[in-house]
Motif scaffolding. Sequence first.
Motif, PDB file in Angstrom:
ATOM      1  N   THR A 107      -3.756  -0.806  -2.327  1.00 53.00           N
ATOM      2  CA  THR A 107      -3.877   0.200  -2.307  1.00 53.00           C
ATOM      3  C   THR A 107      -3.565   1.486  -1.686  1.00 53.00           C
ATOM      4  N   GLN A 120       1.088  -1.114  -0.018  1.00 55.27           N
ATOM      5  CA  GLN A 120       0.265   0.250   0.332  1.00 55.27           C
ATOM      6  C   GLN A 120       0.770   1.380  -0.108  1.00 55.27           C
ATOM      7  N   ASP A 167      -6.765   0.664  -6.927  1.00 61.22           N
ATOM      8  CA  ASP A 167      -7.714   0.950  -5.919  1.00 61.22           C
ATOM      9  C   ASP A 167      -7.300   2.224  -5.117  1.00 61.22           C
ATOM     10  N   ARG A 208      -8.274   5.304  -2.767  1.00 58.76           N
ATOM     11  CA  ARG A 208      -8.753   6.747  -1.902  1.00 58.76           C
ATOM     12  C   ARG A 208      -8.278   7.516  -1.400  1.00 58.76           C
ATOM     13  N   HIS A 223      -8.020   5.173 -10.873  1.00 58.90           N
ATOM     14  CA  HIS A 223      -9.125   3.868 -10.539  1.00 58.90           C
ATOM     15  C   HIS A 223     -10.117   4.103 -11.521  1.00 58.90           C
ATOM     16  N   ARG A 236     -14.001   2.406   0.584  1.00 56.88           N
ATOM     17  CA  ARG A 236     -14.066   1.813  -0.561  1.00 56.88           C
ATOM     18  C   ARG A 236     -13.018   1.835  -1.514  1.00 56.88           C
ATOM     19  N   PRO A 237     -13.371   1.832  -2.225  1.00 53.33           N
ATOM     20  CA  PRO A 237     -12.264   2.370  -3.104  1.00 53.33           C
ATOM     21  C   PRO A 237     -12.880   3.199  -4.838  1.00 53.33           C
TER      22      PRO A 237
END
Length: 317
Positions: free
Chosen positions: A114, A72, A165, A167, A159, A228-229
């Motif tokens: 992420t 990440q 992913d 955010r 995205h 949530r992505p």
Amino acid sequence: MRILVTGGAGFIGSHYVRTLAERGDCTLTVLDKLTYAGNLANLAPADGRFTFVRGDICDAALVGELVAAHDQVVHFAAETHVDRSISGAGEFVRTNVTGTYTLLAAAVEHGLGTFVHISTDEVYGSIPEGSWGEEQPLAPSSPYSASKASSDLLALAYHRTYGLDVRVTRCSNNYGPYQFPEKVIPLFVSRLLDGGKVPLYGDGMNARDWLHVSDHVAGIEHVRQGGRPGEVYNIGGGTELTNLELTGLLLEACGAGWEHVEFVEDRLGHDRRYSVDDGKIRAELGYRPAVDFEKGLAETVEWYRDNRAWHEAHKGP
């Protein structure tokens, strides 16, 4: 979990690193260029619990190597001071836009899990009343906020196009210890503690919502772990003050009077009021700011009082 934290030697990034290092449930790498606002002393409480890499997020080879070794990315690295962006926007575009692109491209290439992109409420522009929700079209006013809005849109496009992913978080004004003394609270406190004067823009009626850095970090962790992505999450503090009101509180905390205030010409393009609706992160992820503003401000002033050597070595312009 292997987490790469960009800009982890700065004010908010270092608090994030110290928080996760204290928890001890992940492997941390900090990538920071150590510009004027980056300071390894900010990370001293976490020594031995992270790996530090000095480098530029625009360095594609270095970024690719680091991203490939992590699960990440939490992306704090940015030029952030509005006044500096007005006098020289080029570095803001380079770091905030090109640097973010470099990270996103590496994330897609290496199959990153992420990517948490840290942004600001300033991308929404000014609002005379009410609060901006996450669906509000962006209307930045300064080169700084325009560069951040650009990076937000780029991240969200990665995205939608590549399925990364991503955010995005957008926070209100942060305060707390280790903040570089070019921002209003540490600037005013450091000058007032020295018996100096402080500059108050315009009529002092520009209004901001204040968020303690520890609450911001808690919000980011809610988003990293449960968000949530492809979604944007506003993170607010719940304390709105005009700059005039904030100045009064800082004068009182530092034992100074209004004779220490100089009203100066307003900043170019100075937004009148920011306010974000953070109902989404509260409802979806259970976020609530925990630090009472009065207590948090008093502790912040006390930190600068007790750490004079730190702020003397890092005074802003």
